[in-house]
Design a protein around this motif. Structure first.
Motif, PDB file in Angstrom:
ATOM      1  N   PHE A   4       0.716  -1.394  -0.066  1.00 38.08           N
ATOM      2  CA  PHE A   4       0.134  -0.139   0.144  1.00 38.08           C
ATOM      3  C   PHE A   4       0.744   1.280   0.108  1.00 38.08           C
ATOM      4  CE2 PHE A   4      -4.198   1.640   0.501  1.00 38.08           C
ATOM      5  CZ  PHE A   4      -5.109   0.553  -0.064  1.00 38.08           C
ATOM      6  N   GLN A   5       2.002   1.311  -0.979  1.00 35.18           N
ATOM      7  CA  GLN A   5       2.650   2.559  -0.983  1.00 35.18           C
ATOM      8  C   GLN A   5       3.030   2.646  -2.426  1.00 35.18           C
ATOM      9  OE1 GLN A   5       6.151   2.248   1.445  1.00 35.18           O
ATOM     10  NE2 GLN A   5       7.204   0.351   0.191  1.00 35.18           N
ATOM     11  N   CYS A   6       3.356   3.777  -2.905  1.00 34.87           N
ATOM     12  CA  CYS A   6       3.737   3.830  -4.315  1.00 34.87           C
ATOM     13  C   CYS A   6       5.117   3.317  -4.538  1.00 34.87           C
ATOM     14  CB  CYS A   6       4.231   5.449  -4.466  1.00 34.87           C
ATOM     15  SG  CYS A   6       4.592   5.947  -6.113  1.00 34.87           S
ATOM     16  N   PRO A   7       5.212   2.579  -5.674  1.00 32.86           N
ATOM     17  CA  PRO A   7       6.701   1.864  -6.071  1.00 32.86           C
ATOM     18  C   PRO A   7       7.493   2.860  -6.457  1.00 32.86           C
ATOM     19  CG  PRO A   7       4.747   1.342  -7.606  1.00 32.86           C
ATOM     20  CD  PRO A   7       4.119   2.266  -6.484  1.00 32.86           C
ATOM     21  N   ASN A   8       7.143   4.101  -6.854  1.00 28.99           N
ATOM     22  CA  ASN A   8       8.147   5.013  -7.122  1.00 28.99           C
ATOM     23  C   ASN A   8       8.728   5.935  -6.075  1.00 28.99           C
ATOM     24  OD1 ASN A   8       9.505   6.549  -9.207  1.00 28.99           O
ATOM     25  ND2 ASN A   8       8.033   8.306  -8.950  1.00 28.99           N
ATOM     26  N   CYS A   9       7.896   6.329  -5.483  1.00 27.91           N
ATOM     27  CA  CYS A   9       8.310   7.395  -4.526  1.00 27.91           C
ATOM     28  C   CYS A   9       8.434   6.880  -2.828  1.00 27.91           C
ATOM     29  CB  CYS A   9       7.669   8.677  -4.528  1.00 27.91           C
ATOM     30  SG  CYS A   9       5.947   8.525  -4.075  1.00 27.91           S
ATOM     31  N   LYS A  10       7.791   5.462  -2.740  1.00 28.52           N
ATOM     32  CA  LYS A  10       7.902   4.901  -1.586  1.00 28.52           C
ATOM     33  C   LYS A  10       6.842   5.599  -0.440  1.00 28.52           C
ATOM     34  CE  LYS A  10      10.441   1.667  -3.075  1.00 28.52           C
ATOM     35  NZ  LYS A  10      10.141   0.625  -3.621  1.00 28.52           N
ATOM     36  N   CYS A  29      -0.877   8.760  -6.975  1.00 32.38           N
ATOM     37  CA  CYS A  29       0.132   8.715  -5.749  1.00 32.38           C
ATOM     38  C   CYS A  29      -0.135  10.466  -5.492  1.00 32.38           C
ATOM     39  CB  CYS A  29       1.402   8.610  -6.246  1.00 32.38           C
ATOM     40  SG  CYS A  29       2.472   8.954  -4.941  1.00 32.38           S
ATOM     41  N   PRO A  30      -0.144  10.795  -4.146  1.00 37.67           N
ATOM     42  CA  PRO A  30      -0.391  12.039  -3.833  1.00 37.67           C
ATOM     43  C   PRO A  30       0.813  12.887  -3.749  1.00 37.67           C
ATOM     44  CG  PRO A  30      -0.814  10.705  -1.856  1.00 37.67           C
ATOM     45  CD  PRO A  30      -0.738   9.756  -3.291  1.00 37.67           C
ATOM     46  N   ASN A  31       1.854  12.065  -3.718  1.00 36.92           N
ATOM     47  CA  ASN A  31       3.396  12.618  -3.483  1.00 36.92           C
ATOM     48  C   ASN A  31       3.877  12.794  -4.986  1.00 36.92           C
ATOM     49  OD1 ASN A  31       5.500  13.487  -2.436  1.00 36.92           O
ATOM     50  ND2 ASN A  31       6.292  11.612  -2.286  1.00 36.92           N
ATOM     51  N   CYS A  32       3.923  11.935  -5.952  1.00 28.27           N
ATOM     52  CA  CYS A  32       4.492  12.148  -7.069  1.00 28.27           C
ATOM     53  C   CYS A  32       3.678  12.263  -8.269  1.00 28.27           C
ATOM     54  CB  CYS A  32       5.582  11.008  -7.443  1.00 28.27           C
ATOM     55  SG  CYS A  32       4.899   9.216  -7.292  1.00 28.27           S
ATOM     56  N   ASN A  33       2.343  11.997  -7.984  1.00 23.35           N
ATOM     57  CA  ASN A  33       1.362  12.283  -9.240  1.00 23.35           C
ATOM     58  C   ASN A  33       1.284  11.312 -10.333  1.00 23.35           C
ATOM     59  OD1 ASN A  33      -0.041  14.535  -7.831  1.00 23.35           O
ATOM     60  ND2 ASN A  33       1.263  15.851  -8.841  1.00 23.35           N
ATOM     61  N   LEU A  34       1.909  10.083 -10.022  1.00 20.16           N
ATOM     62  CA  LEU A  34       1.946   9.014 -11.003  1.00 20.16           C
ATOM     63  C   LEU A  34       0.553   8.069 -10.658  1.00 20.16           C
ATOM     64  CD1 LEU A  34       5.517   7.725 -10.899  1.00 20.16           C
ATOM     65  CD2 LEU A  34       4.437   9.116 -12.507  1.00 20.16           C
ATOM     66  N   LYS A  35       0.234   7.629 -11.923  1.00 21.43           N
ATOM     67  CA  LYS A  35      -0.798   6.654 -11.934  1.00 21.43           C
ATOM     68  C   LYS A  35      -0.470   5.414 -11.310  1.00 21.43           C
ATOM     69  CE  LYS A  35      -5.050   6.318 -14.748  1.00 21.43           C
ATOM     70  NZ  LYS A  35      -5.774   6.762 -16.201  1.00 21.43           N
ATOM     71  N   LEU A  36      -1.294   4.686 -10.513  1.00 19.34           N
ATOM     72  CA  LEU A  36      -0.932   3.317 -10.007  1.00 19.34           C
ATOM     73  C   LEU A  36      -2.216   2.363 -10.030  1.00 19.34           C
ATOM     74  CD1 LEU A  36       0.542   4.457  -6.738  1.00 19.34           C
ATOM     75  CD2 LEU A  36       1.785   4.102  -8.742  1.00 19.34           C
TER      76      LEU A  36
END
Length: 101
Positions: A4-10, A29-36
């Motif tokens: 349950f975390q972004c694989p890009n920014c963790k 992702c609320p931090n890096c705005n990538l689509k997951l």
């Protein structure tokens, strides 16, 4: 634990995202705005069965032992809340995400 975390920014994804799961669900992702999208989503279908059993069985046992409807309803509601929390926590701890290209 990398669930349950972004694989890009963790960064951790919000817990409320768990209750918006559906087929082909995507999130940002609320931090890096990538689509997951969820990689290994656990189905809520069996969660409804667990919730039903976790509510009805304690309710019926309470009626049998206490012979008081209000106590049985209270026990059923408490057990239902515990069941919902347990299924949500299990899903939260077992879901990982992957980036959508």
């Amino acid at each position: 634990m990398e669930n349950f975390q972004c694989p890009n920014c963790k960064s951790k994804l919000p817990f409320k995202e768990l209750f918006q799961f559906s087929r082909n669900h995507t999130t940002i992702c609320p931090n890096c705005n990538l689509k997951l999208k969820p990689e290994n989503t656990k189905s809520w279908n069996w969660g409804f069965f667990i919730g039903f059993i976790g509510t009805v069985v304690p309710f019926q046992l309470s009626i049998f032992y206490f012979e008081n409807f209000l106590i049985a309803v209270f026990i059923g509601i408490i057990c239902a809340m515990i069941s919902i929390f347990a299924v949500a926590f299990f899903t939260y701890s077992r879901t990982s995400f992957e980036l959508i290209e």
